[in-house]
Write a protein that holds these residues in place. Structure first.
Motif, PDB file in Angstrom:
ATOM      1  N   ASN A  36      -5.808   3.150  -4.283  1.00  0.00           N
ATOM      2  CA  ASN A  36      -5.177   2.647  -5.509  1.00  0.00           C
ATOM      3  C   ASN A  36      -5.412   3.520  -6.733  1.00  0.00           C
ATOM      4  OD1 ASN A  36      -4.007   0.444  -4.190  1.00  0.00           O
ATOM      5  ND2 ASN A  36      -5.874  -0.747  -4.420  1.00  0.00           N
TER       6      ASN A  36
ATOM      7  N   VAL B 284       0.862  -1.179   0.000  1.00  0.00           N
ATOM      8  CA  VAL B 284       0.000   0.000   0.000  1.00  0.00           C
ATOM      9  C   VAL B 284       0.900   1.232   0.000  1.00  0.00           C
ATOM     10  CG1 VAL B 284      -1.763   1.307   1.241  1.00  0.00           C
ATOM     11  CG2 VAL B 284      -1.815  -1.189   1.274  1.00  0.00           C
TER      12      VAL B 284
ATOM     13  N   ASN C  46      -1.651  -0.877  -9.043  1.00  0.00           N
ATOM     14  CA  ASN C  46      -1.957  -2.285  -8.834  1.00  0.00           C
ATOM     15  C   ASN C  46      -0.729  -2.935  -8.207  1.00  0.00           C
ATOM     16  OD1 ASN C  46      -2.878  -4.877  -8.882  1.00  0.00           O
ATOM     17  ND2 ASN C  46      -2.978  -5.052 -11.099  1.00  0.00           N
TER      18      ASN C  46
ATOM     19  N   THR D 188      -3.888   4.128 -12.222  1.00  0.00           N
ATOM     20  CA  THR D 188      -4.245   3.121 -11.230  1.00  0.00           C
ATOM     21  C   THR D 188      -2.960   2.553 -10.664  1.00  0.00           C
ATOM     22  OG1 THR D 188      -4.339   1.389 -12.909  1.00  0.00           O
ATOM     23  CG2 THR D 188      -6.408   2.503 -12.371  1.00  0.00           C
TER      24      THR D 188
END
Length: 128
Positions: A52, A24, A76, A74
Motif C-alpha cells: 500500500n 490490491v 488506501n 499511500t
C-alpha cells in the motif's frame, strides 16, 4: 423456534457473503505520463506499489525546465494520496484512483519553492 433458527441462519449467511477480497493493486512497475491542462505531455514517470505504498521517480517539465521528481503516496483501497517532490525546485500534492489493479489516474499540482510558478494537470499510469 424452528422459524427463528431459519431466520438467524439466513441473516448470518447474508452477512458472510457480502464482501469479497479487498482491492490490491499490482506491484508494477507502472509507467505513466504527466499531462498539462492543455492536454500536452509534460513528463514521464514510473513507480511500484508495495504494501500500500506507491514510490517512484520521473521527469516533470515545470516552468520550462525538466525536473527530476520523486513520487510517494499511500494507497488506501483504490485511492492514491501523496506528493511529487524535488528538494531543490518544489513540491505538491498528487491524488488518484485505481480503476482496476493495473491502471490508475489522477491529478497533481507542483509549486515552485518561491510559490510563484505552479504546474497543474493530470496523470495516468499502467502496467505495460
Amino acid at each position: 423456534m424452528k422459524k427463528l433458527s431459519v431466520i438467524l441462519f439466513l441473516v448470518l449467511l447474508c452477512c458472510s457473503c457480502g464482501g469479497g477480497s479487498p482491492f490490491v493493486a499490482e506491484t508494477g512497475p507502472f509507467s505513466g505520463d504527466f499531462v498539462n491542462d492543455n492536454g500536452q505531455s509534460i513528463g514521464a514517470f514510473s513507480f511500484t506499489v508495495i504494501n500500500n505504498v506507491l514510490q517512484g521517480t520521473g521527469i516533470l517539465n515545470h516552468n520550462g525546465d525538466n525536473i527530476t521528481v520523486t513520487i510517494s503516496a499511500t494507497v488506501n483501497g483504490k485511492v492514491v494520496n501523496g506528493s511529487i517532490n524535488n528538494s531543490t525546485f518544489g513540491s505538491g500534492p498528487l491524488f488518484g484512483t485505481f480503476s482496476n489493479v493495473s491502471f490508475v489516474e489522477g491529478s497533481f499540482t507542483f509549486t515552485g519553492f518561491a510559490g510563484i510558478n505552479t504546474t497543474t494537470g493530470t496523470w495516468s499510469a499502467s502496467v505495460p
